[in-house]
Each structure stands twice: as structure tokens, then as C-alpha cells.
Design a protein around this motif. Structure first.
Motif, mmCIF file in Angstrom:
data_model
loop_
_atom_site.group_PDB
_atom_site.id
_atom_site.type_symbol
_atom_site.label_atom_id
_atom_site.label_comp_id
_atom_site.label_asym_id
_atom_site.label_seq_id
_atom_site.Cartn_x
_atom_site.Cartn_y
_atom_site.Cartn_z
ATOM 1 N N SER A 3 0.823 -1.200 0.000
ATOM 2 C CA SER A 3 0.000 0.000 0.000
ATOM 3 C C SER A 3 0.859 1.252 0.000
ATOM 4 O O SER A 3 0.640 2.134 -0.799
ATOM 5 N N GLY A 7 0.640 7.718 0.139
ATOM 6 C CA GLY A 7 -0.083 8.281 -0.989
ATOM 7 C C GLY A 7 -1.543 7.907 -1.008
ATOM 8 O O GLY A 7 -2.252 8.193 -1.957
ATOM 9 N N TYR A 8 -2.024 7.283 0.043
ATOM 10 C CA TYR A 8 -3.417 6.883 0.069
ATOM 11 C C TYR A 8 -4.262 7.820 0.909
ATOM 12 O O TYR A 8 -5.407 7.553 1.175
ATOM 13 N N ALA A 48 -6.399 9.934 1.242
ATOM 14 C CA ALA A 48 -7.593 10.706 0.910
ATOM 15 C C ALA A 48 -8.358 10.967 2.201
ATOM 16 O O ALA A 48 -8.314 10.174 3.126
ATOM 17 N N GLY A 49 -9.055 12.068 2.252
ATOM 18 C CA GLY A 49 -9.749 12.430 3.482
ATOM 19 C C GLY A 49 -10.760 11.382 3.888
ATOM 20 O O GLY A 49 -11.344 10.714 3.064
ATOM 21 N N GLY A 50 -10.957 11.275 5.192
ATOM 22 C CA GLY A 50 -11.945 10.330 5.691
ATOM 23 C C GLY A 50 -11.476 8.900 5.645
ATOM 24 O O GLY A 50 -12.181 7.998 6.040
ATOM 25 N N LEU A 51 -10.272 8.674 5.143
ATOM 26 C CA LEU A 51 -9.805 7.303 5.055
ATOM 27 C C LEU A 51 -8.629 7.030 5.985
ATOM 28 O O LEU A 51 -8.080 5.947 5.981
ATOM 29 N N ARG A 111 -15.453 0.549 4.840
ATOM 30 C CA ARG A 111 -15.361 1.831 4.150
ATOM 31 C C ARG A 111 -14.218 1.847 3.136
ATOM 32 O O ARG A 111 -14.392 2.262 2.003
ATOM 33 N N ALA A 119 -14.278 1.583 -1.046
ATOM 34 C CA ALA A 119 -13.588 2.553 -1.881
ATOM 35 C C ALA A 119 -12.504 1.896 -2.732
ATOM 36 O O ALA A 119 -11.932 2.544 -3.589
ATOM 37 N N GLY A 120 -12.251 0.618 -2.502
ATOM 38 C CA GLY A 120 -11.242 -0.068 -3.286
ATOM 39 C C GLY A 120 -9.820 0.114 -2.788
ATOM 40 O O GLY A 120 -8.870 -0.252 -3.455
ATOM 41 N N TYR A 121 -9.683 0.645 -1.596
ATOM 42 C CA TYR A 121 -8.336 0.838 -1.057
ATOM 43 C C TYR A 121 -7.934 -0.370 -0.240
ATOM 44 O O TYR A 121 -8.029 -0.373 0.976
ATOM 45 N N TYR A 122 -7.511 -1.393 -0.913
ATOM 46 C CA TYR A 122 -7.224 -2.646 -0.231
ATOM 47 C C TYR A 122 -6.093 -2.556 0.759
ATOM 48 O O TYR A 122 -6.126 -3.179 1.816
ATOM 49 N N GLY A 123 -5.075 -1.791 0.388
ATOM 50 C CA GLY A 123 -3.925 -1.652 1.284
ATOM 51 C C GLY A 123 -4.366 -1.111 2.625
ATOM 52 O O GLY A 123 -3.869 -1.512 3.671
ATOM 53 N N ARG A 124 -5.333 -0.229 2.580
ATOM 54 C CA ARG A 124 -5.802 0.395 3.826
ATOM 55 C C ARG A 124 -6.608 -0.572 4.675
ATOM 56 O O ARG A 124 -6.796 -0.344 5.860
ATOM 57 N N GLU A 146 -4.926 -3.376 -6.983
ATOM 58 C CA GLU A 146 -3.900 -2.807 -6.159
ATOM 59 C C GLU A 146 -2.615 -3.592 -6.281
ATOM 60 O O GLU A 146 -1.535 -3.049 -6.223
ATOM 61 N N HIS A 164 -6.833 2.119 -7.166
ATOM 62 C CA HIS A 164 -7.297 1.189 -6.141
ATOM 63 C C HIS A 164 -8.768 1.156 -6.172
ATOM 64 O O HIS A 164 -9.416 0.515 -5.393
ATOM 65 N N GLU A 188 -14.326 14.083 2.291
ATOM 66 C CA GLU A 188 -13.351 15.156 2.154
ATOM 67 C C GLU A 188 -14.030 16.425 1.657
ATOM 68 O O GLU A 188 -13.733 17.535 2.125
#
Lengths: 542, 423
Positions: free
Chosen positions: A330, A333-334, A336-339, A508, A512-517, B19, B26, B133
């Protein structure tokens, strides 16, 4: 057994109190029965919402839906999945329990923990991990392809059954293990002295005694399989939960209701079946627990170790490995707000799960005590319904409580207490089950002896019964804790505004597709839940 | 929305893939996905400016020339405009596709009534950070404005509101799926928005003013420009099986929600048997991918000549890999040109209706529209705000005439896909 003399008026308060709990012959009083019945009714209440909704369905509509081929497919799919996952869990869980309890397996302590731990992995996380490892263009699928190993499609029945078994078989492992620990090994030794082979001795002596334990675990597996949504959804396999979900997605709430009722029908059948198969309960915590090895594995040690290693690699190695990979890949760089991940999510999760475990255990005690101490039909009638919430899909339970919350308890709606209540409804059978078998395991002669020696019933309960059932209470609470930690659908529907937990955060970022998170909170979840697993296993060994 | 939550899982899985394979994206949901994807976009102004535009479908190629027209100046003036401590540029994404933006012709936040008070906001899906955001930016502008978000899947949130009925605590329902908004409106739980609020949005995107779309996502045909030219892509998706496109391999992602919505739309417009025939005719030419980002990426790599995907996936690929031989084509008036939208509604039972309506108006402000366009590559629904990448504006597209709420009926589609062996 009714409250004989509880109304005689002149007794001192504490005596009245004990009178309220137990009659002279050790049968629970009506007061305990009433309390148990109240708990049972409360956890069954969400079903009322389903019935209410069902009355809104037109007869024609209902008949059309029930007669449609799709409904039949969903029913057969669900039943087949339950049958296969339950059978596979027994086939896997029982030998693993025997290996780790009754043999001279090397590193037994390590293996015990390792094969119990998959239970802490949420099924949706586990299923993702499997798909990203073995799915089309999956990490392991791609790695194995050059050496000529083709992975068959992970989607469908096979994948769903594999993933579910991988993460729920520990129920059978844990309950079987508990039975084996309380099993009096001298009987087995006696049988072997009489020149009976281990296999025959196991079949004739061990199996009948551990059967109730195996069945109790199998029941939890079966009902969990019925209620799980994440795995069938990820594996594209149409079960009740997925069909209900699709109906809710098209806002056909009446269809969703009918399917939910069908699911509860299947649940009722399973519950009835289980009480036929497992009429007795194992002798529990009254007897000395035993982890003495009674079987020398000899050259079987190697295949046994290979089996254990394979199980651990598939059920723990794959999900943790994939999570670790996401975590490493990951990078920055990930943001984004709220994440942004916040450690308070972990505190919220653990806090709410802790309270849920406590409340659930307290609510389970009267039910477990009453049904464990009485042979009446009433005890059975009170205990069985507590399993219904466990088989109810979380989204259905959540909507039912949204309805009751907004209509009748607006002050509680979207607050922690209502969320806790949802967890109690959903997970109370785990606490009831383990508490009840420990209540039944307490030799009534011990209580009788204490009374003979002049102890009051209350003191006898505190000094004899309570210490003996404490391991059962703790094990039940720990199970509730770890399942609450990973519960998602009801949590999402009922969470108070701004109350984020590990699972809502995982949802959440995955949404959003943010797997690393998702990797870090998932690993935190697994670690926190593992602690409760250690509590369960430690409690058993003492 | 079936797509939405049904496929939370599917897309999640897919997301995992992207990813692990791709540096940037992502986000693989079919939804309007408002997360920033521009992180890797190394600014290379005009890299495509020397490529001639080859007809109406070569929109990406036109990017350099189209977008650079008189932009430097505008960007400066826009970033100088600020509301409180928040500048216009705070709403805008970064990266190559966003580098040069034309003057935005839409009402500014400064022209709108101030937001003040506490707003209960039900978010349906897709709030993957960026929606929050944006709300945070609003909170920075207005000291006494607070939004309390309550997030869930689009269908769950809609079902929750339906179950809560008149007792719903929500003031605004902001969902990435039109179907979830429609169903809440059909139950009579939405309040009609003022015509002033929705004035700049095409009428199809604010049915009866019960809700209004804030951003759209269009179905598109990504194709490899080394393999095909724009004229190889038929104007009707139904003609694909006999086209040059089908001579090469075509990528699709049948497990993906947005693809299933496309097939649902085809079912609705062409009928079940025509859809079945189309699927069967396509099958010999297709290669399956787990999601539409990977489909678009495979097109860029030349693994397949063309594909089926939501428009923004190609933009994401181009954002990360400016040299990729990838362009987008749009079909006309059929399922292949479907547009789904994210939108917001004010709840009828809200005691905070004025604030709620002002909040919705803020979603249609120039700043918010620029936010959706440049951070998520979504289609702005306010006419004066162009999409990035030199794509046609939303009113230049020709979507099929179907009720978007019908798209949620995905079960017959799944059955059909199974029967023909696609799933």
C-alpha cells in the motif's frame, strides 16, 4: 419446582433471594425460569418484524415466489452448503482435536492455538484473500501456472464451501477439544489394557462421550453457514443470504422477508435435528481435565504434522499472507480524506465487543442455568429459540432493529445500547451453549455435599457451582467477544453516527477499493481477537 | 444499486487485484468513485497535443489540444478566488488530466446561502473518503456547519430510510446510485427541491426534483489505438459481434456490477432474447477480467483490442500511463451508452430542510462539480463544467431511454448470464 414458600413473607432478604434462585432439590425456581423466558423472548423479538412484514405480502405474490425455480435453487444450495461445510468441519475439527489433546504430537500447545485461530478471521476478509490468491489472475494462481498447476475456479459451490470450512471449523475443534479434555482418560487406558486397538476404543468409548461436544460445535457451524453473507457473495454462490441481499437491493422487502422466513424454517429444522442427535451433554468441568497423551503417534507423527501444517497454511497463511502483502504494497499516498486509520477504531471495537460479551454472558446465565438444570420440556422451549438470532442474516436483524428502534425506542436508536442488544441477539447461543454444558457438568452431588455441610444454597452456588462453571462462562464470553469484533452487517445498519469500529473502517476502505488500507485494521482485528482465543484455550487447560 | 452493494464484494476482490497489479488505481468500483486517482499523473502538458483528433470518438487524444486552450490564465484566476480559507484549487484534483481546465461556468459557493447548523447525512456507498473530504471542505468554509455522516451500502441505506419511514433522523440522503434515490422518492420520503437549486442540471437528472444528480458515470468502449481506429467501433453495441472489434479479442468483466447493469439495460431496451443472442455471439471473442480497471489496463497493454468499461477507468489508466495507446468510444442511444449517476435528496421528514437544500445546492456548485470531475473523473452534471480528458460533455452523450431505477433488477440478468455460461 415453583417458588415454594418464596412468599412466606418473614424471611430475611438474602434468604428470599436464594429462594428465588433454587428450590431445595436443586431445580431452578420459577423466577429463574421467568428470567430465562424473558431473555429468550427478547432475543426472539426481531422475528416479530419479519412476521409483520410477511403479512404485507400478497398471497399470489408469495405463492409465485415460493414456487419459483430460483427459490428452490436457493434452498437446495443453502442446504447443500450447510451439509458440506458442517461435515467437512467435523472431518477436520475432530481429528485435529484428538491430535492436539490425546497424542504425543510435538509442539501440541502451538498447534492447538494455530488451528483454533482461523475463527478470528472474518469470513469476508478470508474470502477476499482466497479470491485474490486463487481467483482469475490471482497471486498464487499466477505463481503456480508456470509450473503447470491449474487452479480450478474458486467461484461457486466449491470455493464457498472451502472458505467457510476454513474459517468456521474451529467451532467443532473447540467444542470437541473441551469434551476430550474432560474425558476421563483412564477409561481409554482400561480399554487398551484389554487389548482393544485405539481405533476401536475411540469408536466405542471416546466417541459416544464427545458426541455432544462435536454436535454442539457442528450446530454453530451449520447456523453460521446459513447466516453468512460475505462468503457466498464473494464466491458468487446463491444462498438464502445472497438472495435476500439481492431482493433488498431491488427493494423487494416483502420477498426478502419471505426468504428470511424460509431461512428461519431451515434453522428450526437444524435445531430440531440437533436436539435429536445430541440429547445428552458431556460431563463438563466437574471432572479433572486431562491433556495427558494417551496415544503414541509413532511414524504417524509425520503425516499428522503435514496435515496440521497444511491446515494452518491454508486457513491462516493465506489470509495473513495476503493481508501482509496489501500492507506492504500500500505504501504512502493513500491519504484521501476520511480514510485515515485511527487507533480509536480498535478501542471502539474492543470496547463494544467487551460490553457485548459481558451483557451476553449475563443474559445467557439464566437460560443456560434453567435449561441445564431442568429436564422439563419448558427448558428446551426456552433454550432453543436463543439460536434463531444466530442464524438470522445480520442485515435482516439490523433492519428489524431499525424498525423497532425508530418506532418504539427512538431514544435508543443509533446508540450503543441498541447495537449491544443486536449483538446479544446474534451471539447469545455461543454463551448459552458453553455455559449450559458447564452447568450440566457440575455434579449435583457436589452441591448436595456442600449443603449437607451446612452451606446455604447461595453459598453453595458461589463456592461450588460458580468456580466450576466459570471456565464455561469465560469461554462463552470470549467467543461472543471475537464474533462481535468481526460482525459487519448489523453494525453498519445500527452504528451510532461517528462511531467507527475496525469493521466499519474495513468496509469503508474496501468499498472505496483501497485494499492496502484494509490490511492494517484487519490485522489489528485478528490480533485483538486472537487474545480472546488465548483466553478460551487457557481456560480449558486449567 | 444492486450493482452497488451486491458487488461490494466482487469489486472488493477486484480492487485487491488492481492494487496488486497496478500502481495507481485502487478504485475499481463501478460507481462514481470519488477518490483521487491522480497521484501518479506526472504532468506532461500537451503530450497528446501533437496527435491529430480522429473523429468524434477520439476524445482522449483530443485532450491536449482541447484542454490547453487558454487555460493557464483561467487556472490562475480561479485559484485566486477563495471562499474563506478554502481556495478553488483546494477542490481541484491534480495530475496530468487535470492540468489545464477551462473556466468553469457555474455558480460559485460564494453565490450560495451559507451553511449553518448540524446536518445528518446518510451516505450510500462510494463515500470512499472523497465525499467526506468534500464535506470537510464545506466545514472549513463555514465555521458553524457540521455534517454528521452515517455511511452504508446504497441499498442498505435506502432500505434503512424506508424502514425508518417518517422517523428517519436523516436530513440528506446522498447516494452513488440512482436506483436507491428513486425508491426513497417513490415512498414519498423525499422533499421536492426548488427549481432554482437544480436549474443548471439537465432535467433527466432531477426527476420531478425529488433528487438531483451530482455526478455521472458513462459506459464506454476503451480500445487500443495501435490495433483499431475509431471507425472500427460500431455506433451500436448490438453490431459488435460482426465488427472489426470482434476480430480481435474483447475484454469484459461479467462479475462486475457495472457490466451487469449494462446487460440489464440491454435486456430492458432490446429484450431478453436479443440480449441472449448478443451474449452468445460475443462469447467466442471475449477474454474475462475480474474488473473493469483491469479490462481497461489490458486494452492499453494490447492484450485485447477493446473492452467494456465505465469511462473513468480508461482515464485512470491514462492518468497513470500517459503514453498508453488507449482511447474511448461511445455508442449511441443503446445500453452501451448507459449513464448512471450519484445524487442527493432532501428527506421530507427532515426538520432541517432549509440547511439540507442548501447543502444539496453546494454539491452543484462550481467547486464541488470541479471536485467530482477532477478527483474522480466523474461526469459533472452541471452543464458548464466539462469532464476531464476531452470527453464529450454529458449532454453530448446519447444514453438509452430507460428508468435508472430499473437497473437494480439484476436477478434476471444474473440468471441470463448463467444460462449462456458467461458467469
Amino acid at each position: 419446582m415453583a417458588g415454594s414458600g418464596a412468599d412466606s413473607g418473614v424471611r430475611r432478604p438474602f434468604e428470599r433471594l436464594r429462594r428465588l434462585s433454587t428450590t431445595e432439590d436443586g431445580e431452578p425456581t420459577a423466577a429463574v425460569g421467568l428470567l430465562a423466558a424473558a431473555v429468550s423472548a427478547a432475543v426472539l423479538s426481531p422475528v416479530a418484524w419479519l412476521l409483520l412484514r410477511a403479512t404485507e405480502v400478497g398471497v399470489d405474490d408469495a405463492v409465485r415466489l415460493l414456487a419459483s425455480g430460483n427459490t428452490f435453487t436457493v434452498l437446495t444450495n443453502s442446504v447443500a452448503l450447510v451439509a458440506v461445510v458442517t461435515t467437512a468441519s467435523i472431518v477436520l475439527g475432530v481429528p485435529l482435536a484428538v491430535l492436539t489433546v490425546q497424542t504425543d504430537l510435538p509442539f501440541r500447545r502451538f498447534w492447538t492455538i494455530a488451528v483454533a485461530l482461523p475463527l478470528v478471521v472474518p469470513s469476508y476478509v478470508g474470502a477476499f484473500a482466497f479470491v485474490s490468491a486463487f481467483g482469475p489472475h490471482g497471486v498464487l494462481a499466477d505463481a503456480l501456472a508456470p509450473i503447470g498447476i491449474e487452479i480450478p475456479t474458486i467461484y461457486g459451490f466449491g470455493g464457498a464451501a472451502l472458505v467457510l470450512t476454513a474459517f468456521v471449523y474451529p467451532y467443532v475443534f473447540l467444542t470437541t477439544r473441551a469434551s476430550l479434555l474432560s474425558f476421563d482418560a483412564t477409561q481409554l487406558e482400561a480399554a487398551r489394557t484389554l487389548d482393544t486397538g485405539y481405533r476401536a476404543a475411540f469408536r466405542r468409548i471416546v466417541l459416544p462421550q464427545i458426541a455432544p461436544g462435536v454436535t454442539a460445535g457442528a450446530l454453530l457451524v451449520a447456523l453460521y453457514t446459513l447466516s453468512d453473507f460475505g462468503t457466498p457473495a464473494i464466491m458468487h454462490f446463491d444462498t438464502f443470504t445472497r438472495a435476500i441481499f439481492l431482493e433488498l437491493n431491488t427493494f423487494a422487502r416483502s420477498h426478502a422477508t419471505l426468504l428470511s422466513l424460509q431461512l428461519l424454517g431451515v434453522t428450526a429444522v437444524i435445531l430440531a435435528l440437533e436436539s435429536r442427535i445430541g440429547p445428552g451433554e458431556a460431563d463438563g468441568y466437574g471432572s479433572r481435565t486431562s491433556t495427558d497423551a494417551v496415544v503414541e503417534l509413532g511414524w504417524w507423527t509425520v503425516p499428522a504434522l503435514l496435515l496440521l501444517a497444511a491446515v494452518v497454511v491454508v486457513t491462516l497463511g493465506v489470509p495473513v499472507g495476503i493481508l501482509g502483502m496489501w500492507l506492504v504494497r500500500s505504501g504512502p499516498g493513500y491519504a484521501a480524506g476520511g480514510l485515515a486509520f485511527d487507533w480509536t477504531f480498535g478501542l471502539n471495537s474492543a470496547g463494544v465487543a467487551g460490553v457485548a460479551a459481558l451483557v451476553t454472558t449475563l443474559a445467557a446465565v439464566p437460560v443456560a442455568y434453567y435449561s441445564g438444570r431442568t429436564d422439563s420440556r419448558l427448558g428446551w422451549l426456552i433454550e432453543r429459540p436463543t439460536y434463531v438470532g444466530y442464524a438470522m442474516p445480520g442485515v435482516v436483524l439490523g433492519l428489524a432493529l431499525v424498525f423497532f428502534g425508530t418506532k418504539y425506542a427512538p431514544g435508543l436508536y443509533q446508540t450503543i445500547p441498541l447495537l449491544i442488544f443486536a449483538y446479544v441477539v446474534r451471539f447469545i447461543p455461543q454463551a448459552v451453549g458453553s455455559t449450559r454444558s458447564s452447568v450440566m457438568g457440575v455434579d449435583r452431588a457436589l452441591v448436595g455435599a456442600a449443603r449437607t455441610l451446612g452451606e446455604t444454597p447461595r453459598r453453595a452456588f458461589r463456592r461450588v457451582t460458580l468456580p466450576l462453571i466459570t471456565p464455561g462462562l469465560v469461554a462463552g464470553a470470549a467467543l461472543v467477544f471475537l464474533t462481535t469484533m468481526k460482525e459487519l452487517p448489523a453494525t453498519l445498519l445500527l452504528q451510532p453516527a461517528g462511531f467507527d469500529t475496525l469493521v466499519t473502517y474495513i468496509w469503508r476502505v474496501q468499498e472505496a477499493g483501497y485494499y492496502g488500507r484494509a490490511a492494517l485494521p484487519a490485522l489489528v482485528l485478528v490480533v485483538i481477537s486472537s487474545v480472546s482465543m488465548l483466553v478460551i484455550l487457557r481456560g480449558e487447560d486449567t | 444499486m444492486t450493482r452497488d452493494t451486491d458487488d461490494t464484494t466482487e469489486t472488493n476482490r477486484a480492487g485487491a487485484r488492481s492494487e496488486t497489479t497496478e500502481t495507481d488505481t485502487h478504485t475499481t468500483r463501478e460507481q462514481e468513485r470519488p477518490q483521487a486517482l491522480n497521484r501518479l499523473g506526472a504532468p506532461k502538458p500537451g503530450v497528446n497535443g501533437d496527435e491529430p483528433s480522429r473523429g468524434r470518438r477520439r476524445f482522449l487524444a483530443a485532450l491536449g489540444s482541447a484542454a490547453t486552450v487558454g487555460l493557464a490564465g483561467c487556472a490562475t484566476t480561479q485559484s485566486e478566488q477563495s471562499t474563506g480559507q478554502v481556495a478553488f484549487s483546494d477542490f481541484r484534483g491534480s495530475g496530468r488530466l487535470v492540468e489545464s481546465r477551462p473556466e468553469i461556468d457555474a455558480p460559485r459557493i460564494a453565490d450560495l446561502p451559507d451553511l449553518s447548523g448540524e446536518l445528518t447525512l446518510y451516505l450510500g456507498g462510494g463515500e470512499g473518503g472523497l465525499y467526506r473530504e468534500l464535506v470537510t471542505l464545506f466545514e472549513q468554509i463555514y465555521d458553524d456547519f457540521t455534517a454528521v455522516p452515517n455511511a452504508g451500502g446504497t441499498a442498505e441505506q435506502a432500505n434503512k430510510i424506508l424502514t425508518e419511514g417518517e422517523e428517519t433522523p436523516a436530513d440528506v440522503f446522498w447516494s452513488v446510485d440512482a436506483g436507491s434515490l428513486s425508491v426513497v422518492a417513490e415512498e414519498g420520503l423525499t422533499a421536492q427541491l426548488s427549481s432554482e437549486t437544480v436549474a443548471d442540471v439537465p432535467e433527466t437528472f432531477h426527476p420531478d426534483r425529488q433528487w438531483v444528480a451530482n455526478a455521472g458515470r458513462a459506459r464506454a468502449i476503451p480500445y487500443n489505438t495501435d490495433e483499431l481506429s475509431a471507425s472500427d467501433v460500431p455506433d451500436s453495441v448490438m453490431d459488435f459481434p460482426d465488427s472489426p472489434l470482434a476480430e480481435g479479442e474483447i475484454g469484459w468483466a461479467p462479475t462486475y456490477g457495472a457490466f451487469q447493469a449494462f446487460v440489464t439495460a440491454m435486456r430492458l431496451t432490446e429484450g431478453e432474447s436479443a440480449t441472449r443472442e448478443w451474449l452468445e455471439a460475443m462469447q467466442p471473442s471475449v477474454t474475462e477480467y475480474p474488473d473493469e480497471f483491469l479490462t481497461s489496463n489490458a486494452v492499453a497493454d494490447g492484450e485485447v483490442a477493446g473492452g467494456f468499461a465505465n469511462h473513468y477507468y480508461a482515464l485512470r489508466v491514462r492518468d497513470a500511463r500517459p503514453e498508453a495507446p488507449l482511447d474511448l468510444a461511445f455508442t449511441s442511444g443503446d445500453a452501451g451508452a448507459l449513464i448512471n449517476v450519484a445524487g442527493a435528496a432532501v428527506l421530507g421528514p427532515s426538520e432541517n430542510a432549509a440547511l439540507a437544500e442548501d447543502f444539496v445546492a453546494h454539491l452543484l456548485s462550481a467547486e464541488a462539480q470541479e471536485f467530482f470531475a477532477t478527483r474522480a473523473f466523474g461526469y459533472p452534471t452541471v452543464g458548464g463544467v466539462p469532464p476531464v480528458g476531452g470527453l464529450p460533455t454529458i449532454d453530448e452523450l446519447e444514453p438509452p431511454e430507460i428508468d435508472l431505477s430499473e437497473l437494480s433488477n439484476v436477478q434476471p440478468t444474473l440468471r441470463l448470464l448463467r444460462e449462456v455460461g458467461v458467469l
